[in-house]
Design a protein around this motif. Structure first.
Motif, PDB file in Angstrom:
ATOM      1  N   ASP A   1       8.049   1.927   2.961  1.00 59.59           N
ATOM      2  CA  ASP A   1       8.856   0.978   2.215  1.00 59.59           C
ATOM      3  C   ASP A   1       7.528  -0.434   3.381  1.00 59.59           C
ATOM      4  OD1 ASP A   1      10.295  -0.802   1.650  1.00 59.59           O
ATOM      5  OD2 ASP A   1      11.251  -0.243   2.861  1.00 59.59           O
TER       6      ASP A   1
ATOM      7  N   ASP B   1      -5.162  -6.582  -7.328  1.00 60.35           N
ATOM      8  CA  ASP B   1      -4.466  -4.656  -7.434  1.00 60.35           C
ATOM      9  C   ASP B   1      -2.891  -5.387  -6.157  1.00 60.35           C
ATOM     10  OD1 ASP B   1      -6.433  -4.484  -9.192  1.00 60.35           O
ATOM     11  OD2 ASP B   1      -7.106  -3.313  -8.357  1.00 60.35           O
ATOM     12  N   GLY B   2      -3.382  -5.760  -5.567  1.00 53.45           N
ATOM     13  CA  GLY B   2      -2.567  -5.584  -4.215  1.00 53.45           C
ATOM     14  C   GLY B   2      -2.014  -3.564  -3.955  1.00 53.45           C
ATOM     15  N   LEU B   3      -0.647  -4.017  -3.416  1.00 59.37           N
ATOM     16  CA  LEU B   3      -0.734  -2.716  -2.792  1.00 59.37           C
ATOM     17  C   LEU B   3       0.797  -2.094  -3.617  1.00 59.37           C
ATOM     18  CD1 LEU B   3      -1.071  -0.354  -0.382  1.00 59.37           C
ATOM     19  CD2 LEU B   3      -0.077  -1.679   1.360  1.00 59.37           C
ATOM     20  N   ASP B   4       0.836  -0.701  -4.359  1.00 59.60           N
ATOM     21  CA  ASP B   4       1.962  -0.257  -4.617  1.00 59.60           C
ATOM     22  C   ASP B   4       2.701   0.542  -4.001  1.00 59.60           C
ATOM     23  OD1 ASP B   4       0.743   1.591  -5.240  1.00 59.60           O
ATOM     24  OD2 ASP B   4       0.341   1.045  -7.316  1.00 59.60           O
ATOM     25  N   GLU B   5       4.294   1.555  -3.842  1.00 65.21           N
ATOM     26  CA  GLU B   5       4.807   2.215  -3.441  1.00 65.21           C
ATOM     27  C   GLU B   5       3.713   3.228  -2.503  1.00 65.21           C
ATOM     28  OE1 GLU B   5       8.208   0.454  -2.434  1.00 65.21           O
ATOM     29  OE2 GLU B   5       7.777   2.769  -1.325  1.00 65.21           O
ATOM     30  N   ALA B   6       3.606   3.967  -4.168  1.00 61.25           N
ATOM     31  CA  ALA B   6       2.617   5.167  -4.283  1.00 61.25           C
ATOM     32  C   ALA B   6       1.488   5.083  -3.455  1.00 61.25           C
ATOM     33  CB  ALA B   6       2.487   5.516  -6.119  1.00 61.25           C
ATOM     34  N   THR B   7       0.812   4.263  -3.665  1.00 61.41           N
ATOM     35  CA  THR B   7      -0.004   4.326  -2.942  1.00 61.41           C
ATOM     36  C   THR B   7      -0.234   3.948  -0.988  1.00 61.41           C
ATOM     37  OG1 THR B   7      -1.419   2.871  -3.946  1.00 61.41           O
ATOM     38  CG2 THR B   7      -2.749   2.491  -3.121  1.00 61.41           C
TER      39      THR B   7
ATOM     40  N   TYR C   1       2.755  -5.814   3.629  1.00 60.28           N
ATOM     41  CA  TYR C   1       1.660  -6.253   2.606  1.00 60.28           C
ATOM     42  C   TYR C   1       1.987  -7.730   1.836  1.00 60.28           C
ATOM     43  CZ  TYR C   1      -2.769  -6.915  -0.421  1.00 60.28           C
ATOM     44  OH  TYR C   1      -3.306  -7.095  -1.530  1.00 60.28           O
ATOM     45  N   ARG C   2       2.661  -8.077   1.682  1.00 59.56           N
ATOM     46  CA  ARG C   2       3.908  -8.907   1.156  1.00 59.56           C
ATOM     47  C   ARG C   2       3.457  -9.887   2.018  1.00 59.56           C
ATOM     48  NH1 ARG C   2       9.452  -9.532  -0.118  1.00 59.56           N
ATOM     49  NH2 ARG C   2       8.798 -12.185  -0.562  1.00 59.56           N
TER      50      ARG C   2
ATOM     51  N   VAL D   1       4.746  -1.462   2.226  1.00 55.57           N
ATOM     52  CA  VAL D   1       3.879  -2.480   1.110  1.00 55.57           C
ATOM     53  C   VAL D   1       5.215  -3.783   1.692  1.00 55.57           C
ATOM     54  CG1 VAL D   1       5.972  -3.124  -1.543  1.00 55.57           C
ATOM     55  CG2 VAL D   1       4.956  -0.897  -0.149  1.00 55.57           C
TER      56      VAL D   1
END
Ligand code: GDP
Ligand code: MN
Length: 381
Positions: free
Chosen positions: A171, A145-151, A177-178, A174
């Motif tokens: 920001d 799933d990865g990590l999105d901004e909202a999470t 995490y990348r 994210v």
């Protein structure tokens, strides 16, 4: 592979994570040059791979050239927890409102990535975990799933970061995490992650461990190599492509396979000796690799005896023996060898060693790992 802070920051910058402007310096004069370029005030930072540099006096603010001269002079050569400072990082100083903690690691048990985030940064996270465990937010991330901004933003809310830090911190999470995933890190840690009076969020420190299994897809890692904190023995071994870790004992150890090498260390300990190193020559090692391994061991002043423990599977006994004979012709070994040679073509190998006519006080063969360890430890005493 562990990176120095300045290398970690260079790596962060590739992923757009904001870091301070600066440059490395190996001398006082270079430090002054970098400081003039970065613009005052600057921070003079010891580059050693150990935490708590600030407390140890390895991080100092400097307002002008004279102060850079003073601090750089004091910090270069300083011993921080057994690490001698050979390089500095000089960066533009930041104004700090608050200090946070953020890191990504792999949680092997959960088979997920783990974000740890805390509003209590700047101090050792272990201390926070001890005194105030609730202050650390732990969030597992499914790698699919990865990590999105909202999470990421919700994690910041949960960690009780102030409203004005949320966007900037999310920001950076994210991006970090990348860096952790695409950049193939085992660890990507920012402590402290700072909030500036201007509202910007910014990485003030960097701790990065790269996963060496992914090296083949990162040509950019070459720049980090050779600069990491290896002792001379480890550098030499790395150049020869050997899996080598220097230790403090007197019995040099060569084995094929990491498991066998570790068992050999254990057995040496068990019979009252201490290993000078861990050295795995791997499966399928040939004469050249064995000769290289002996050269690395021979480079170590502390070695009193050399224990070669080979259980041949893919590795063939006659190749091992040829390597030993070759190495003994090439270098004057400082210590006698005790060998336990078993498995594939062991008989041929032993015959080669016999035919070479090496005197028994330079090389002897023992039938088992335990016998060989006893003999090697007896010589080393
Ligand atoms: P560590 O002690 O090895 O973790 O080194 P850090 O790079 O984390 O620095 C330790 C501490 O020094 C930080 O938590 C800050 O409080 C302080 N520090 C580092 N850089 C700066 C800076 O640019 N400005 C200010 N005011 N303090 C800094
Ligand atoms: Mn730090």
């Amino acid at each position: 592979m562990d990176l120095f802070e300045y290398q970690g920051k260079q790596y962060f910058a590739r992923y757009d994570i904001p870091v301070s402007r600066g440059g490395p310096a190996d001398t006082v004069e270079e430090a002054i040059k970098e400081a003039n370029q970065a613009g005052y005030p600057v921070v003079v930072k010891a580059q050693v791979q150990v935490g708590g540099r600030g407390k140890a006096g390895g991080i100092k603010l400097a307002d002008n050239e004279a102060e850079v001269r003073e601090h750089a002079g004091n910090i270069l050569g300083m011993d921080i927890k057994g690490h001698v400072v050979k390089r500095l990082w000089i960066e533009q100083a930041s104004d700090i409102d608050e200090e946070y903690y953020a890191s990504f690691t792999l949680d092997r048990a959960a088979k997920k990535h783990l974000l740890m985030l805390s509003a209590e940064g700047g101090v050792e996270i272990e201390a926070v975990a001890e005194s105030n465990p609730d202050a650390i937010v732990k969030l597992h991330i499914d790698p699919v799933d990865g990590l999105d901004e909202a999470t990421a933003r919700q994690a910041c809310v949960d960690a009780k970061l102030p409203e004005r830090a949320l966007d900037g911190a999310a920001d950076i999470l994210v991006k970090l995490y990348r860096c952790f995933t695409e950049g193939d890190c085992d660890l990507a840690e920012i402590n402290p992650l700072i909030l500036k009076p201007t509202g910007e969020v910014h990485a003030l420190d960097a701790k990065v461990t790269l996963d060496e299994n992914a090296e083949f897809r990162h040509p950019e890692w070459d720049a980090f190599r050779g600069l990491t904190e290896m002792d001379d023995r480890e550098k030499m071994a790395a150049e020869k492509g050997l899996q080598y870790i220097g230790l403090d004992g007197t019995v040099g150890i060569i084995a094929n396979g990491a498991g066998l090498a570790m068992s050999t260390l254990d057995v040496v300990n068990q019979v009252g000796g201490s290993a000078a190193n861990f050295l795995d020559i791997g499966g399928g090692a040939n004469a050249d690799v064995m000769a290289g391994a002996l050269e690395v061991i021979n480079f170590d002043d502390n070695v009193q005896s050399i224990l070669i423990n080979i259980f041949g599977g893919i590795t063939r006994g006659e190749e091992v023996a040829k390597g030993i004979v070759e190495a003994m012709g090439r270098v004057d070994l400082r210590a006698p060898i005790v060998i336990r040679l078993d498995g594939t073509n062991a008989e041929e190998g032993r015959q080669i060693l016999l035919d070479a006519g090496i005197p028994a006080d330079k090389l002897r063969s023992e039938p088992t790992m335990l016998d060989a360890a006893r003999a090697a430890v007896a010589i080393a005493k």
